[in-house]
Design a protein around this motif. Structure first.
Motif, PDB file in Angstrom:
ATOM      1  N   CYS A 176       0.867  -1.423   0.083  1.00 55.64           N
ATOM      2  CA  CYS A 176       0.028  -0.034  -0.019  1.00 55.64           C
ATOM      3  C   CYS A 176       0.784   1.231  -0.213  1.00 55.64           C
ATOM      4  O   CYS A 176       0.332   2.453   0.254  1.00 55.64           O
ATOM      5  CB  CYS A 176      -0.887  -0.227   1.299  1.00 55.64           C
ATOM      6  SG  CYS A 176      -2.000  -1.225   1.018  1.00 55.64           S
ATOM      7  N   VAL A 216      -4.322   1.442  -1.338  1.00 62.89           N
ATOM      8  CA  VAL A 216      -4.614   2.071   0.036  1.00 62.89           C
ATOM      9  C   VAL A 216      -4.773   1.112   1.040  1.00 62.89           C
ATOM     10  O   VAL A 216      -5.503   0.301   0.977  1.00 62.89           O
ATOM     11  CB  VAL A 216      -5.747   3.316  -0.170  1.00 62.89           C
ATOM     12  CG1 VAL A 216      -5.922   3.959   1.011  1.00 62.89           C
ATOM     13  CG2 VAL A 216      -5.288   4.215  -1.267  1.00 62.89           C
ATOM     14  N   GLN A 251       0.775   5.072   8.266  1.00 63.50           N
ATOM     15  CA  GLN A 251      -0.035   5.503   7.246  1.00 63.50           C
ATOM     16  C   GLN A 251       0.620   6.652   6.518  1.00 63.50           C
ATOM     17  O   GLN A 251       0.168   6.777   5.208  1.00 63.50           O
ATOM     18  CB  GLN A 251      -1.403   5.788   7.771  1.00 63.50           C
ATOM     19  CG  GLN A 251      -2.340   4.758   8.293  1.00 63.50           C
ATOM     20  CD  GLN A 251      -2.773   3.898   6.917  1.00 63.50           C
ATOM     21  OE1 GLN A 251      -1.881   3.350   6.161  1.00 63.50           O
ATOM     22  NE2 GLN A 251      -3.845   4.032   6.721  1.00 63.50           N
ATOM     23  N   ASN A 308      -0.961   7.354   3.113  1.00 58.87           N
ATOM     24  CA  ASN A 308      -2.334   6.846   3.114  1.00 58.87           C
ATOM     25  C   ASN A 308      -3.464   7.940   3.989  1.00 58.87           C
ATOM     26  O   ASN A 308      -4.709   7.625   3.992  1.00 58.87           O
ATOM     27  CB  ASN A 308      -2.643   5.457   3.520  1.00 58.87           C
ATOM     28  CG  ASN A 308      -2.209   4.439   2.637  1.00 58.87           C
ATOM     29  OD1 ASN A 308      -2.050   4.805   1.276  1.00 58.87           O
ATOM     30  ND2 ASN A 308      -1.899   3.422   3.112  1.00 58.87           N
ATOM     31  N   GLY A 351      -8.501   5.350   2.868  1.00 59.12           N
ATOM     32  CA  GLY A 351      -7.065   5.380   3.792  1.00 59.12           C
ATOM     33  C   GLY A 351      -7.371   5.755   5.259  1.00 59.12           C
ATOM     34  O   GLY A 351      -8.714   5.845   5.601  1.00 59.12           O
TER      35      GLY A 351
END
Length: 811
Positions: A185, A191, A217, A222, A228
């Motif tokens: 991701c 995502v 993240q 994301n 996300g």
């Protein structure tokens, strides 16, 4: 939630860690199944128990309660080592390039500046290097050894897969497989979303658990993306609203701060809140703090709040301690320093840790007032219920008043869900008996208190006498009146800041949104983040248009999302430096050469040019933070800390117990246990069939889950001679409970630092009131200590012992 429930359908990978969404949030979990069914999304679950979410996952891994930070830092190390990084995002949208002071460092499990006696850090070294103009210095090449990125690389270097296995009990091959799934991701068109709940917050380092995943993240790029984000699953239908409107001891509605005793005047208070940008050309939206605050003060005290008296700043209480959180309040209560306690809509005798201490504290009150639709354990704490509440009523002199209130189905108003949506609802039933709305009860109390001040005077009656109370029926403010008050209105004509001759809002009109708030006294607003919920267009919370032209689950005309109906926070970060969406198929915003356009409300000025103003406009850096400067009490990076009660010592510092910055009261420290006497790890959780402590009053729910139980592994049952369905005694250094034993393969022993660790799972829904059989909750066993930053109690990791017990006599 940075995103929304409906947005989860857009994801490619869901990781549920620190929660059990299928069981505790079954309706919201629908969107995970939508993503799996229509996008081919995969689901990872990391949890001490193989729970109902894990049962429908694509990959499950066990973890020792309280060791999440090691797991998360290990993931970051793997991402960096394997180049699974969205470099453009990290370089430009995080503070990776910012240079940190040379004095900052970390050793023996502690960051620089620790004072053991104060249990606190001097955070002066946790800051950026500044140039002559006060701007943070950066190295966009990320080569400088003092840049955040290189400090982060050094910080996580110890968290190898072998280290994670040793500390978390997570098998190395499972950990590496999850890292590979997450690493996919980092691609712009892939995502991941993170879903968490109390499994992360109810730790002495809960805020750092969440920070750890947020950092992952950000490294993946994301945050701000459709599908996300960091998505906190709020356990109650209006717990998001509770925090929004200031029902925290140190906050004012809209996450504004109650001043401290050191902030003796308005200018001192405002100067510490209006953060100036740390990089040239950036937006620091908190520079609008005076507008939010002045408008709040005008909402509270109207004509009594003027520029001449600093908007009645002297009316506000000044905190002598950081917070008067629930743990501090019950500590003060136990010391005999509180006479009267109002308990509105919750059940602390089952909700807060160390029930024995809670009972002792409540017994020292002169009066306890409980506002609730149900007969709670708290309001009946003085009754003897045998082993379930073994007290001597004759020795308890506390006067208890029960004020029956309506429940949510009998109220009108807005509930704020996890995704920040204010959804208006209407009363579905007439309140029974003597039940009254909370607003009616509180209005009666206020009007009577004000009358006493009017008749008898007082040391400082002004805040009470001058409080704005302009409701059609002063005895019962209506929901629509309160909603309009939260939204805000113009008190005098409001002029355009770009053209002082142009009136944008006439006096008496509702404000369109918080962009029209002013700091000159011309506007009032009870909660700036809610502004726009009920403006001149009407009740936007009651909108029910379920059209979604984008197909991304935005539903822009369904209810109202704060702020300004924005469905995904930081959505500017969903596009690259040129303003092009990272993933055109899930485009939230795009730069058209003049302004930002797309299905969501831009989380940036609509005309802010890409490459000039960075996406994270609430931060003075303009970027997100991999390094948090001095904002977290326990460190600018998450670092492994053991729970206060742990089966093993801290691998970095054997002398360090728990979170070194957590507040610990003296008597409670004496009740922390060791693994010599209490060898097993206890953890708490929820069940689908019950909702907190409410539904045990409902015969249907009580039939579905009638009796308190604990879950243990087959191996532990064999070791202790416990049979499935047999009665057991579980005890800690603070209390004991009796329960039915559920012997299950859902919980497996873990090997941690060469030691076998067994976990005892304890659901929390029983007490001695209601339709279900009498029982206990985990709080009879848990330590009286909380998170260093927000004081959330440590319910998810503590030490217990267990043994078979004789069956309860049958009458």
């Amino acid at each position: 939630m940075t995103n929304s429930w409906t947005d989860i359908k857009n994801t490619d990978l869901v990781i549920v860690m620190g929660g059990n969404a299928a069981e505790a949030h079954p309706c919201g979990f629908k969107w995970v199944t939508e993503a799996k069914a229509h996008r081919g999304a995969r689901l990872i679950v990391v949890d001490p128990r193989y729970n109902r979410t894990a049962a429908v996952s694509d990959y499950y891994s066990p973890i020792r309660p309280g060791s999440d930070i090691s797991f998360l830092m290990g993931v970051i190390r793997w991402l960096i080592e394997n180049d699974k990084v969205n470099w453009e995002y990290v370089t430009n949208y995080t503070n990776a390039a910012f240079l940190v002071k040379d004095e900052f460092g970390w050793s023996d499990g502690l960051f620089s500046g620790y004072d053991e006696e104060k249990r606190d850090f001097d955070k002066s070294s946790w800051d950026y290097k500044k140039d002559a103009e006060g701007y943070a210095q950066v190295d966009m090449t990320l080569k400088d050894p003092r840049c955040v990125w290189n400090l982060l690389k050094a910080h996580v270097d110890v968290y190898t897969p072998e280290f994670v296995e040793d500390i978390c009990g997570t098998p190395k091959e499972k950990f590496l497989h999850i890292c590979e799934m997450i690493g996919e991701c980092s691609a712009p068109d892939k995502v991941m979303t993170s879903m968490y709940a109390l499994g992360w917050t109810q730790h002495s380092k809960g805020a750092q658990n969440i920070r750890g995943m947020a950092m992952i993240q950000l490294i993946l790029g994301n945050i701000g993306m459709a599908g996300g984000g960091m998505n906190a699953l709020r356990g109650h239908s209006n717990i998001q609203g509770l925090t929004d409107i200031g029902l925290m001891s140190n906050l004012i509605p809209g996450y504004l701060n109650i001043p401290t005793e050191k902030e003796t005047d308005w200018q001192t208070y405002i100067s510490s809140r209006s953060f100036v940008p740390l990089r040239p050309g950036q937006t620091s939206y908190w520079q609008n703090y005076p507008k939010f605050m002045v408008s709040f003060m005008k909402a509270m005290w109207g004509d009594a709040a003027t520029a001449e008296n600093d908007w009645a700043f002297h009316y506000l209480p000044k905190l002598d301690v950081p917070t008067y959180d629930v743990l501090r309040m019950f500590e003060l209560m136990n010391q005999g320093q509180i006479n009267l306690y109002f308990c509105q809509g919750f059940n602390p005798l089952l909700s807060f840790p160390n029930r024995g201490k809670l009972t002792e504290a409540l017994s020292k009150l002169k009066m306890l007032v409980v506002m609730d639709p149900l007969a709670t354990e708290t309001s009946h704490f003085w009754e003897n219920h045998g082993i379930y509440n073994d007290v001597d009523p004759a020795s308890i002199q506390t006067e208890v008043l029960e004020l029956p209130t309506t429940c949510f189905a009998e109220d009108e108003g807005a509930l704020v869900n996890s995704g920040r949506w204010l959804q208006w609802h209407w009363a579905g039933a007439t309140p029974p008996g003597e039940a009254k709305h909370d607003t009616w009860i509180m209005a009666q109390i206020f009007r009577r208190v004000r009358k006493l001040y009017e008749e008898e005077g007082g040391v400082f009656p002004d805040p009470i006498l001058n409080l704005t109370w302009n409701y059609a029926d002063p005895d019962e403010p209506m929901p629509d009146e309160l909603a309009r008050e939260m939204n805000g209105r113009a008190l005098t004509p409001v002029y355009d800041t770009a053209d002082p001759t142009k009136v944008v809002v006439e006096a008496g009109k509702q404000l369109k949104n918080f962009s029209q708030l002013r700091d000159d006294g011309s506007t009032m607003c009870g909660c700036w983040i809610y502004s726009g919920c009920w403006n001149e267009d009407g009740n936007n919370m009651a909108r029910r248009d379920n059209s979604d032209p984008s197909g991304l689950g935005v539903f822009a005309d369904w209810a109202f999302a704060w702020p300004v109906n924005r469905r995904i926070l930081y959505n500017r970060a969903s596009a690259d430096m040129q303003g092009r969406p990272w993933d055109p198929e899930r485009a939230l915003l795009a730069w058209n050469g003049e302004r930002w356009e797309g299905p969501d409300v831009p989380d940036i000025s609509p005309t802010a040019k890409p490459g000039e103003v960075m996406p994270f406009i609430m931060n003075p850096e303009g970027t997100s933070r991999l390094f948090t400067r001095g904002m977290m009490r326990d460190g600018p990076f998450p670092t492994h800390m053991e729970p206060f009660e742990s089966p093993v010592e801290n691998v970095f510092n054997a002398k360090m117990r728990g979170n070194p910055a957590s507040r610990v009261f003296v008597d409670d420290a004496e009740q922390f246990a060791t693994s010599d006497e209490f060898p097993f790890v206890g953890t708490s959780y929820r069940l689908t069939e019950h909702f907190h402590y409410w539904t045990k009053h409902n015969p249907v729910n009580a039939t579905l889950q009638p009796q308190f139980f604990v879950e243990i592994s087959v191996e532990l049952a064999n070791e202790k001679g416990i049979r499935n369905g047999g009665r057991v005694r579980v005890w800690s250094k603070r209390g004991e409970v009796w329960a039915k034993a559920v012997v299950t393969k859902r919980i497996q022993p873990l090997t941690v630092r060469g030691k076998t660790v067994h976990v005892v799972g304890i659901p929390l829904h029983w007490g001695f009131m209601g339709a279900a059989k009498k029982g206990f909750g985990p709080n009879s066993l848990t330590p009286f200590v909380g998170d260093a930053n927000v004081e959330t109690p440590e319910f998810k990791a503590f030490l217990v012992n267990i043994e078979p017990a004789a069956e309860e006599p049958v009458a």
